[in-house]
Design an enzyme around this catalytic site. Structure first.
Site, mmCIF file in Angstrom:
data_model
loop_
_atom_site.group_PDB
_atom_site.id
_atom_site.type_symbol
_atom_site.label_atom_id
_atom_site.label_comp_id
_atom_site.label_asym_id
_atom_site.label_seq_id
_atom_site.Cartn_x
_atom_site.Cartn_y
_atom_site.Cartn_z
ATOM 1 C CD GLU A 232 -0.904 1.392 4.587
ATOM 2 O OE1 GLU A 232 -0.492 2.221 3.738
ATOM 3 O OE2 GLU A 232 -2.093 1.035 4.677
ATOM 4 C CG HIS B 198 -1.669 -1.077 1.628
ATOM 5 N ND1 HIS B 198 -3.024 -1.061 1.469
ATOM 6 C CD2 HIS B 198 -1.364 -2.302 2.133
ATOM 7 C CE1 HIS B 198 -3.543 -2.222 1.868
ATOM 8 N NE2 HIS B 198 -2.554 -2.995 2.265
ATOM 9 C CE1 TYR B 199 -2.162 6.318 -1.904
ATOM 10 C CE2 TYR B 199 -0.884 5.983 -3.901
ATOM 11 C CZ TYR B 199 -2.021 6.441 -3.267
ATOM 12 O OH TYR B 199 -3.020 7.019 -3.993
ATOM 13 C CB THR B 200 0.720 6.153 4.272
ATOM 14 O OG1 THR B 200 1.582 7.087 3.610
ATOM 15 C CG2 THR B 200 1.548 5.099 4.975
HETATM 16 ZN ZN ZN Z 1 -4.092 0.600 0.659
#
Ligand code: ZN
Length: 234
Positions: free
Chosen positions: A94, A29-31
Site C-alpha cells: 500500500e 496500491h494506494y491507500t
Molecule cells: Zn488497492
C-alpha cells in the site's frame, strides 16, 4: 545496505497461502484514505478484514504489517492471466495517497524512492518477473483505479522494477491497426488482463499510457500494447 526506515506495525489480517501457491506477482496500491493514520488503523483492524504486507508513507517510512510468507488481504476479487486468488500468489504494498476519492495528488520523490527500494528487495527475494509488478487496477479493472495515473510506473521501470513499452523507433512502420475491439481485447488478454472486462482497456491506459485516459484504444494504445507483448514474449 538498506536505507529504509522501517517500523513494525503488525496486522492480524492474514492467513496461509493456498497450497502450492508461489509468490509470482507484486501488487501496488494506494491507500485511498484521507490520511496515513486512517489507513494504518484500518489495515490493522481485525473488523476491517483487509491488510497488505507493507505500507509506504509519503515521507518514505515503511510500515511492515504481514510476513511475506503469509497471505495478506489486499487484492480482493481479482485475476491475472485468468487465475484468481491473487492474494495467495502475491505480495501487496500500500502506498499512502488520498486517492481519487479524497484528493488524488502526486507521489513525493522520497516516497517513490522508498517504494523502489522496498519493491526491488521483494522481487529479488521471490523471483518476480518485471512484467508481473502490477497495479491493483490491472488485476481488478472493474472495481479499482489504484495506484492510478499519477503513479510513476515509467520511473520504476527505469530502475528495473516493472516494465515500460519501448518508444516507437524513428522511421519504423506503424503497427497494423487500429485493431477491432475484439482484437484489442484478445491482445489485452494475452498480456494478462481480463479480456471480458470492458474497463481492462482503461486500466491498461492508467498503467502504460497515463496521459491518455480515454478508455478507447487509439493507435498509440495499440502500439504500446504490442510493444509490451513483444518485450515480454507473451
Ligand atoms: Zn488497492
Amino acid at each position: 545496505m538498506s536505507t529504509l526506515r522501517r517500523i513494525d506495525r503488525p496486522s492480524p489480517n492474514h492467513g496461509p497461502r493456498a497450497e502450492g501457491a508461489r509468490v509470482e506477482l507484486l501488487i501496488l496500491h494506494y491507500t485511498g484514505m484521507p490520511t496515513a493514520a486512517h489507513a494504518l488503523e484500518r489495515l490493522c483492524d481485525p473488523a476491517a478484514q483487509v491488510s497488505a504486507h507493507y505500507t509506504v508513507d509519503e515521507d518514505g517510512t515503511v510500515y511492515a504489517h504481514v510476513p511475506e510468507d503469509r497471505r495478506a488481504w489486499h487484492a480482493g476479487r481479482s485475476s491475472w492471466h485468468g487465475a484468481g486468488d491473487v492474494n495467495s500468489r502475491s505480495i501487496g504494498v500500500e502506498i499512502v495517497n488520498p486517492g481519487h476519492e479524497f484528493g488524488y495528488r502526486p507521489f513525493p520523490p522520497v516516497q517513490m524512492a522508498a517504494v523502489a527500494e522496498l519493491c526491488l528487495g521483494i522481487v529479488e527475494r521471490h523471483g518476480i518477473a518485471p512484467a508481473d509488478v502490477l497495479g491493483h487496477s490491472d488485476v481488478a479493472p472493474a472495481r479499482k483505479e489504484d495506484p492510478g495515473e499519477l503513479f510513476d510506473w515509467q520511473g520504476l521501470a527505469a530502475q528495473g522494477l516493472g516494465i515500460w513499452p519501448a518508444p516507437a523507433q524513428a522511421g519504423s512502420q506503424p503497427d497494423d491497426g487500429p485493431s477491432s475491439g475484439t482484437e484489442i481485447a484478445a491482445l489485452l488478454g494475452r498480456y494478462g488482463y481480463d479480456p471480458a472486462e470492458p474497463r481492462s482497456l482503461l486500466a491498461f491506459q492508467r498503467h502504460f499510457q497515463p496521459d491518455s485516459l480515454t478508455g478507447t484504444a487509439d493507435a498509440e494504445t495499440v502500439r504500446r500494447l504490442r510493444a509490451l507483448l513483444r518485450q515480454t514474449g507473451r
